[in-house]
Design a protein around this motif. Sequence first.
Motif, PDB file in Angstrom:
ATOM      1  N   GLN A 148       0.833  -1.215   0.000  1.00 45.17           N
ATOM      2  CA  GLN A 148       0.000   0.000   0.000  1.00 45.17           C
ATOM      3  C   GLN A 148       0.866   1.263   0.000  1.00 45.17           C
ATOM      4  OE1 GLN A 148      -3.460  -0.065  -0.077  1.00 45.17           O
ATOM      5  NE2 GLN A 148      -4.264  -1.259   1.606  1.00 45.17           N
ATOM      6  N   THR A 149       1.877   1.316   0.865  1.00 40.33           N
ATOM      7  CA  THR A 149       2.670   2.558   0.927  1.00 40.33           C
ATOM      8  C   THR A 149       3.462   2.747  -0.365  1.00 40.33           C
ATOM      9  OG1 THR A 149       4.409   1.394   2.181  1.00 40.33           O
ATOM     10  CG2 THR A 149       2.826   2.706   3.439  1.00 40.33           C
ATOM     11  N   GLN A 150       3.873   1.633  -0.973  1.00 43.64           N
ATOM     12  CA  GLN A 150       4.647   1.741  -2.218  1.00 43.64           C
ATOM     13  C   GLN A 150       3.800   2.307  -3.369  1.00 43.64           C
ATOM     14  OE1 GLN A 150       7.597  -1.594  -2.051  1.00 43.64           O
ATOM     15  NE2 GLN A 150       7.533  -1.408  -4.267  1.00 43.64           N
ATOM     16  N   GLU A 197       8.384  -1.467  10.684  1.00 46.31           N
ATOM     17  CA  GLU A 197       9.515  -1.918   9.859  1.00 46.31           C
ATOM     18  C   GLU A 197       9.087  -2.350   8.448  1.00 46.31           C
ATOM     19  OE1 GLU A 197      11.727  -4.718  12.210  1.00 46.31           O
ATOM     20  OE2 GLU A 197      12.229  -3.170  13.699  1.00 46.31           O
ATOM     21  N   SER A 198       7.798  -2.239   8.156  1.00 45.01           N
ATOM     22  CA  SER A 198       7.359  -2.523   6.786  1.00 45.01           C
ATOM     23  C   SER A 198       7.907  -1.462   5.833  1.00 45.01           C
ATOM     24  CB  SER A 198       5.827  -2.552   6.684  1.00 45.01           C
ATOM     25  OG  SER A 198       5.290  -1.253   6.864  1.00 45.01           O
ATOM     26  N   LEU A 199       8.348  -0.346   6.388  1.00 46.74           N
ATOM     27  CA  LEU A 199       8.825   0.737   5.525  1.00 46.74           C
ATOM     28  C   LEU A 199      10.262   0.533   5.059  1.00 46.74           C
ATOM     29  CD1 LEU A 199       7.338   3.822   7.447  1.00 46.74           C
ATOM     30  CD2 LEU A 199       6.505   2.828   5.315  1.00 46.74           C
ATOM     31  N   ASN A 200      10.972  -0.458   5.649  1.00 45.63           N
ATOM     32  CA  ASN A 200      12.395  -0.533   5.305  1.00 45.63           C
ATOM     33  C   ASN A 200      12.755  -1.619   4.285  1.00 45.63           C
ATOM     34  OD1 ASN A 200      12.373  -2.803   6.862  1.00 45.63           O
ATOM     35  ND2 ASN A 200      13.450  -1.898   8.618  1.00 45.63           N
ATOM     36  N   PHE A 201      11.839  -1.872   3.351  1.00 46.00           N
ATOM     37  CA  PHE A 201      12.197  -2.734   2.223  1.00 46.00           C
ATOM     38  C   PHE A 201      11.354  -2.325   1.025  1.00 46.00           C
ATOM     39  CE2 PHE A 201       8.912  -6.160   1.510  1.00 46.00           C
ATOM     40  CZ  PHE A 201       7.971  -5.702   2.418  1.00 46.00           C
ATOM     41  N   THR A 202      11.739  -2.831  -0.149  1.00 46.04           N
ATOM     42  CA  THR A 202      11.012  -2.468  -1.376  1.00 46.04           C
ATOM     43  C   THR A 202      10.577  -3.731  -2.112  1.00 46.04           C
ATOM     44  OG1 THR A 202      12.403  -0.506  -1.544  1.00 46.04           O
ATOM     45  CG2 THR A 202      11.182  -1.132  -3.526  1.00 46.04           C
ATOM     46  N   ASP A 213       6.349  -8.682  -7.714  1.00 45.44           N
ATOM     47  CA  ASP A 213       5.574  -8.976  -6.501  1.00 45.44           C
ATOM     48  C   ASP A 213       4.406  -7.996  -6.342  1.00 45.44           C
ATOM     49  OD1 ASP A 213       7.013 -11.198  -5.805  1.00 45.44           O
ATOM     50  OD2 ASP A 213       8.466 -10.091  -4.585  1.00 45.44           O
ATOM     51  N   MET A 214       4.644  -6.732  -6.694  1.00 44.03           N
ATOM     52  CA  MET A 214       3.556  -5.742  -6.626  1.00 44.03           C
ATOM     53  C   MET A 214       2.395  -6.205  -7.503  1.00 44.03           C
ATOM     54  SD  MET A 214       4.234  -3.088  -4.611  1.00 44.03           S
ATOM     55  CE  MET A 214       3.320  -1.648  -5.139  1.00 44.03           C
TER      56      MET A 214
END
Length: 268
Positions: free
Chosen positions: A229-231, A251-256, A261-262
Motif C-alpha cells: 500500500q505505501t509503495q 519496519e514494513s517501511l524498510n524494504f522495497t 511482486d507488486m
Amino acid sequence: MEYVSLNNGIQIPSLGTGTNTYGKENNDYNGELNGDFALLESAIKMGYRLIDTAISYRNEAGVGKTIKESGVDRQEFYITTKIPPSKEYTKDKETVRETLNQSLINLQTDYIDLYLVHKPIEEEERLKVTWEVLEEFVSQGKIKTIGVSNFSNEQLEQLNKFATIKPAINQIKSNPTEWNNQWISYMHDHNIRPQAWGPMKTTDGQRRILSDIGKPYDKTWGQVILRYQTQRGIVVIPKSHNPENQQDNLESLNFTLSDEDMKIISQL
Ligand SMILES: NC(=O)c1ccc[n+]([C@@H]2O[C@H](COP(=O)([O-])OP(=O)(O)OC[C@H]3O[C@@H](n4cnc5c(N)ncnc54)[C@H](OP(=O)(O)O)[C@@H]3O)[C@@H](O)[C@H]2O)c1
C-alpha cells in the motif's frame, strides 16, 4: 519515517497507528473507557508519529494525554481526528466550531494536523456549513489540513463544487479483500491522497500467498501488505494490540517490493 506530500504541500508520514480500540475494556470498540493507553505509549516509543483518532472513538482525551505525556515534541506528531456526520456535531456553524474547539481541548494542543469529516454528510447544506468552518479553522492556524473519509467519488465532486480548500485526503477501507482500486485511481487523478483504514484484513489464503512473497525479503505477510500500500502512495494506519506487530508494521517501511511482486499482490 517515510513521508509523502499532500496537495497543500504538507508532508504526512506514510504509516501511522489507528487507535479505535485503545483506552477501552477488552480492546473492544464499544467497550467502557478504561484509560489504558499502554499500546499507544509503546507505539510512540517505537517511533510512530501519525496518530489516528476520532470523536466517535470516545478516546480523543486519552490519546491527547498520552501524546502530551510522551515527552516527544508536539511538532513531531501528526495528529488526525474526525467529526461525525450527525446533526449533534454539524447542525450549524456554531455547533461545528464547538465540536472542533472541543477536539483541541481533548487533544491538549493548539493545532490539529488533520481533521476529517468521518462519513459523508448527505444533506448538502450541512456539509457546506461543516466544510466552511473547517476552512475557517485552517485560516486561523488551528487545523493544518482538512479532508474526508468514506466519501465516494460523487460525494467528493459534490464537495468540490463549493470547497475553497480542496480535501487533501480521503480515508477509505483498502485491503486485499477490497482494494477499492477505482476509488483510489480517482483520488490519485485528483490529487487527493488515499489513506487506508482496516489495511490488515485478509483471508487465510491471501495470508499464505503474502507470507511466501515476504520470505525472500525476511518480512511477514502483514509487512508485505502494508508495504504494497505505501509503495503505491497510500498512507496506512494499522492498529495493533501486540507490540511485536506494532514494531513489524513500522519496519514494513524498510524494504522495497519488486514490480513483479507488486503485480501479484494487486491480483490477490
Ligand atoms: N475512517 C473510518 O471510517 C475508519 C473505520 C475503521 C477504522 N479506522 C481507523 O483505521 C485504524 C485501523 O483499522 P482497524 O483497526 O479497523 O483494522 P486493522 O488495522 O486493519 O486491523 C487490526 C487487526 O490487525 C491485526 N494486526 C495488526 N498488525 C498486524 C501484524 N503485523 N500481523 C498480524 N496481525 C496484525 C491486529 O491484531 P493484533 O492486535 O493481535 O496485532 C488487529 O486484529 C483504526 O484503528 C482507526 O483508527 C477508520
